[in-house]
Design a protein around this motif. Structure first.
Motif, mmCIF file in Angstrom:
data_model
loop_
_atom_site.group_PDB
_atom_site.id
_atom_site.type_symbol
_atom_site.label_atom_id
_atom_site.label_comp_id
_atom_site.label_asym_id
_atom_site.label_seq_id
_atom_site.Cartn_x
_atom_site.Cartn_y
_atom_site.Cartn_z
ATOM 1 N N ALA A 8 0.785 -1.238 0.000
ATOM 2 C CA ALA A 8 0.000 0.000 0.000
ATOM 3 C C ALA A 8 0.816 1.286 0.000
ATOM 4 O O ALA A 8 0.286 2.350 0.301
ATOM 5 N N ALA A 9 2.090 1.215 -0.339
ATOM 6 C CA ALA A 9 2.898 2.436 -0.364
ATOM 7 C C ALA A 9 2.284 3.483 -1.288
ATOM 8 O O ALA A 9 2.209 4.665 -0.936
ATOM 9 N N CYS A 10 1.790 3.063 -2.452
ATOM 10 C CA CYS A 10 1.213 4.022 -3.400
ATOM 11 C C CYS A 10 -0.106 4.598 -2.889
ATOM 12 O O CYS A 10 -0.540 5.643 -3.352
ATOM 13 N N VAL A 53 -6.486 7.120 -11.998
ATOM 14 C CA VAL A 53 -5.059 7.237 -11.674
ATOM 15 C C VAL A 53 -4.595 6.048 -10.843
ATOM 16 O O VAL A 53 -3.483 5.554 -11.025
ATOM 17 N N CYS A 54 -5.432 5.553 -9.969
ATOM 18 C CA CYS A 54 -5.067 4.385 -9.159
ATOM 19 C C CYS A 54 -4.937 3.143 -10.040
ATOM 20 O O CYS A 54 -3.996 2.364 -9.885
ATOM 21 N N GLY A 55 -5.869 2.985 -10.948
ATOM 22 C CA GLY A 55 -5.827 1.847 -11.857
ATOM 23 C C GLY A 55 -4.672 1.902 -12.830
ATOM 24 O O GLY A 55 -4.216 0.875 -13.331
ATOM 25 N N SER A 56 -4.158 3.103 -13.091
ATOM 26 C CA SER A 56 -3.057 3.244 -14.051
ATOM 27 C C SER A 56 -1.691 2.992 -13.425
ATOM 28 O O SER A 56 -0.718 2.809 -14.149
ATOM 29 N N LEU A 57 -1.613 2.984 -12.111
ATOM 30 C CA LEU A 57 -0.332 2.692 -11.471
ATOM 31 C C LEU A 57 0.018 1.230 -11.705
ATOM 32 O O LEU A 57 -0.821 0.356 -11.531
ATOM 33 N N ALA A 58 1.225 0.987 -12.099
ATOM 34 C CA ALA A 58 1.677 -0.385 -12.337
ATOM 35 C C ALA A 58 2.953 -0.620 -11.545
ATOM 36 O O ALA A 58 3.898 0.172 -11.609
#
Length: 90
Positions: A8-10, A53-58
């Motif tokens: 959960a760092a992001c 934006v959350c879904g785009s983090l990889a």
């Protein structure tokens, strides 16, 4: 690379300017997202109300390192480097 379950760092370290259910103004850096469960899982994962934006983090080795502690450090450095100047140290 897959996300490390429970990291959960992001969802904590970085700022998110998009509205999040329960956080209509977005999420400041260093603030835990209200959508995280006690075991650091996203309540919105896979749901349409999850911010794009959350879904785009990889997950990547460059962003996450090899351990949760690495992710917190790396994302903290990136957040600091990309934050708008506020006239005071963060």
């Amino acid at each position: 690379m897959e996300c490390r379950t429970g990291c959960a760092a992001c969802c904590i370290v970085i700022s998110i300017s998009s509205p999040i259910p329960g956080m209509p103004e977005g999420k400041p850096a260093g603030v835990r997202c209200v959508q995280l469960t006690d075991d650091n899982r996203c309540r919105l994962f896979g749901k349409p109300e999850r911010p794009a934006v959350c879904g785009s983090l990889a997950a990547s080795i460059e962003m996450c390192g090899s351990a949760d502690e690495d992710a917190f450090r790396i994302l903290g450095e990136l957040e600091k480097a990309t934050a708008p100047e506020s006239g005071h140290d963060r």
